[in-house]
Write an enzyme that holds these catalytic residues in place. Structure first.
Site, PDB file in Angstrom:
ATOM      1  N   HIS A 139       5.571  -2.943   8.097  1.00 26.20           N
ATOM      2  CA  HIS A 139       5.394  -4.269   7.366  1.00 26.20           C
ATOM      3  C   HIS A 139       5.798  -5.025   8.279  1.00 26.20           C
ATOM      4  O   HIS A 139       4.945  -6.086   8.520  1.00 26.20           O
ATOM      5  CB  HIS A 139       7.025  -3.567   6.555  1.00 26.20           C
ATOM      6  CG  HIS A 139       6.290  -5.540   5.567  1.00 26.20           C
ATOM      7  ND1 HIS A 139       7.775  -5.277   4.796  1.00 26.20           N
ATOM      8  CD2 HIS A 139       5.585  -6.159   5.411  1.00 26.20           C
ATOM      9  CE1 HIS A 139       7.211  -5.984   3.858  1.00 26.20           C
ATOM     10  NE2 HIS A 139       6.381  -6.562   4.063  1.00 26.20           N
ATOM     11  N   TYR A 186      10.789  -5.137  -1.300  1.00 24.13           N
ATOM     12  CA  TYR A 186      10.692  -5.722  -1.739  1.00 24.13           C
ATOM     13  C   TYR A 186      11.314  -5.269  -2.769  1.00 24.13           C
ATOM     14  O   TYR A 186      11.698  -6.009  -3.756  1.00 24.13           O
ATOM     15  CB  TYR A 186       8.950  -5.707  -2.616  1.00 24.13           C
ATOM     16  CG  TYR A 186       8.044  -6.547  -2.254  1.00 24.13           C
ATOM     17  CD1 TYR A 186       8.070  -7.810  -1.002  1.00 24.13           C
ATOM     18  CD2 TYR A 186       6.018  -6.362  -1.873  1.00 24.13           C
ATOM     19  CE1 TYR A 186       7.537  -7.245   0.314  1.00 24.13           C
ATOM     20  CE2 TYR A 186       5.846  -6.743  -1.913  1.00 24.13           C
ATOM     21  CZ  TYR A 186       6.316  -7.443  -0.545  1.00 24.13           C
ATOM     22  OH  TYR A 186       4.989  -7.737   0.895  1.00 24.13           O
TER      23      TYR A 186
END
Length: 280
Positions: free
Chosen positions: A110, A52
């Site tokens: 992730h 991010y």
């Protein structure tokens, strides 16, 4: 207000709030202000990721807030390009440096990236980082039962949590049942799906009207009653508070089922099937 969020105990003993705050695309000064606002509004579980590119923003939001670090639960995630053991260890350290934190409460892989087939190696790095005190609880995102089974078989350690795409158009019934059997906590990313599609949905709107709640509140309550930890994102302090106000009503079984029936076999928003999808 934080007292009104129920706590959930994970399979390793860590307790977390039953509702968290997502930070994807919250960057820079505005992002830090939004995260500060969320914490000051009552959120205690804050979700970020290496990819991010806002771990520093999250750290800044934490420092600006009025809440002690010890009362927060901060999550970040390892990207696919760092699944090799040594790279994973370095990436975890880098995640901490970026946020200026001494530890993460939760750290996840992730995506499994099964074509590279390095996720067990990455998992071993998380196991060791937990032993070293860099992470309190270790989990994964987007892992299918076959990936989770392999982690447990090859390392003896199950994730505390699996964060998966979960919303009314993709209710993950089989995956959730597997998690329950294995005592792995389900967490929902994109809990409100594509907001416009959801806001225009007549079924959910009728349920919301019945309870005098917003569509978002009804959906977040649906997640809570499923036993999944949702992480809605909003930069608006009004919306942040609104999304927290879901613990003063309950959906009936009938209303839960009406929402369940919106699910679709191909309900993934971006066709990100963990058996195929590659994230680096």
């Amino acid at each position: 207000m934080s007292q009104s969020i129920p706590e959930i105990q994970l399979n390793d003993g860590l307790t977390i709030p039953a509702l968290g705050f997502g930070t994807y695309r919250l960057n820079g000064n505005r992002g830090a202000s939004a995260i500060q606002s969320a914490i000051d509004s009552g959120y205690r579980l804050i979700d970020t990721a290496y990819n991010y590119e806002n771990e520093a923003t999250v750290g800044e939001g934490i420092r600006r807030s009025s809440v002690p670090r010890s009362e927060l639960r901060i999550t970040s995630k390892l990207p696919g390009r760092y699944h090799e053991y040594d790279k994973a260890v370095t990436a975890i350290q880098e995640s901490l440096f970026r946020a200026q934190l001494d530890y993460y409460d939760l750290y996840f892989i992730h995506w499994p990236n099964p074509k590279e087939d390095l996720y067990v190696e990455a998992w071993q790095a998380l196991i060791d980082a937990q032993k070293w005190g860099l992470i309190r609880s270790i989990g994964v995102c987007n892992f299918l039962p076959e990936h989770l089974d392999r982690l447990e078989k090859e390392t003896g350690i199950k994730p505390s949590m699996n964060q998966v795409e979960l919303h009314p158009f993709f209710n993950q019934e089989e995956q959730r049942a597997y998690h329950q059997e294995k005592q792995i906590q389900t967490q929902s990313w994109s809990p409100l799906a594509r907001v416009q599609n959801i806001l225009d949905n007549e079924v959910i709107q009728s349920v919301a009207d019945h309870y005098d709640k917003t569509v978002s509140q009804v959906i977040l309550r649906w997640h809570y009653q499923l036993g999944s930890v949702a992480i809605p994102k909003s930069s608006s302090s009004h919306r942040q508070k609104e999304n927290l106000s879901i613990f003063d009503f309950s959906l009936t079984e009938e209303d839960m089922n009406r929402i369940h029936q919106l699910t679709q076999p191909d309900g993934r928003m971006n066709d990100q099937d963990p058996a195929e999808y590659q994230e680096f």
